[in-house]
Design a protein around this motif. Sequence first.
Motif, PDB file in Angstrom:
ATOM      1  N   UNK A 166      24.399  46.409  39.725  1.00  0.00           N
ATOM      2  CA  UNK A 166      24.936  45.635  39.002  1.00  0.00           C
ATOM      3  C   UNK A 166      26.451  45.656  39.132  1.00  0.00           C
ATOM      4  N   UNK A 167      26.752  46.682  39.337  1.00  0.00           N
ATOM      5  CA  UNK A 167      28.643  46.610  39.411  1.00  0.00           C
ATOM      6  C   UNK A 167      28.869  45.872  40.788  1.00  0.00           C
ATOM      7  N   UNK A 168      28.198  46.137  41.730  1.00  0.00           N
ATOM      8  CA  UNK A 168      28.480  45.579  43.034  1.00  0.00           C
ATOM      9  C   UNK A 168      28.238  43.962  43.048  1.00  0.00           C
ATOM     10  N   UNK A 169      27.416  43.621  42.148  1.00  0.00           N
ATOM     11  CA  UNK A 169      27.140  42.246  41.719  1.00  0.00           C
ATOM     12  C   UNK A 169      28.256  41.470  41.259  1.00  0.00           C
ATOM     13  N   UNK A 203      34.276  36.052  44.242  1.00  0.00           N
ATOM     14  CA  UNK A 203      33.793  34.645  44.476  1.00  0.00           C
ATOM     15  C   UNK A 203      34.651  33.775  43.762  1.00  0.00           C
ATOM     16  N   UNK A 204      34.989  34.013  42.219  1.00  0.00           N
ATOM     17  CA  UNK A 204      35.634  33.504  41.462  1.00  0.00           C
ATOM     18  C   UNK A 204      37.162  33.295  41.810  1.00  0.00           C
ATOM     19  N   UNK A 205      37.763  34.399  42.432  1.00  0.00           N
ATOM     20  CA  UNK A 205      39.116  34.345  42.792  1.00  0.00           C
ATOM     21  C   UNK A 205      39.222  33.401  44.171  1.00  0.00           C
ATOM     22  N   UNK A 206      38.239  33.461  45.043  1.00  0.00           N
ATOM     23  CA  UNK A 206      38.403  32.630  46.272  1.00  0.00           C
ATOM     24  C   UNK A 206      38.277  31.334  45.849  1.00  0.00           C
ATOM     25  N   UNK A 207      37.490  30.870  44.723  1.00  0.00           N
ATOM     26  CA  UNK A 207      37.094  29.569  44.306  1.00  0.00           C
ATOM     27  C   UNK A 207      38.629  28.816  43.725  1.00  0.00           C
ATOM     28  N   UNK A 208      39.034  29.708  42.892  1.00  0.00           N
ATOM     29  CA  UNK A 208      40.187  29.558  42.340  1.00  0.00           C
ATOM     30  C   UNK A 208      41.438  29.170  43.180  1.00  0.00           C
TER      31      UNK A 208
END
Length: 142
Positions: free
Chosen positions: A100-103, A110-115
């Motif tokens: 869960x922590x890894x996910x 992923x959110x940082x990349x998208x931003x």
Amino acid sequence: MPDTIEQLLELQHATLISLSRLLEQEKGAIVNRQSVEINRIAKDKLSLLNKIQQQDHLIASHAQRQLLTDNTECMQKVTEIKTIVARCKAANAVNGEALQRAQLSFHKLNNLFQQSRGKSQMTYNSEGVAQNIRTLGTNIKA
């Protein structure tokens, strides 16, 4: 197929030892972020859990099941099996939390990349209003 309750207990014990080892492998795969290995182990784990459940049913419905509480050797084996089950449950819970922590880390990354991708595609129109343009510079024909 084992005939005696002792043989069934021995089989159950061996299967639980296999599960315990598999959980250790899963922990290593999680730590090393080996997604293919994690998926393989998950399938193997499910197979072992089904096998354990079937063995448990065979033990519970066995004609000699009274020996589980009457025979000292059987009682010791049952206690040992319960100890291994408790260790497996604890290891599985630890592995689940780690996954869960890894996910969560993956989603944050992923959110940082998208931003950051969105910021690099931002431009301003002739009125000075910010716009996200995905075709910036790609529709030029020279």
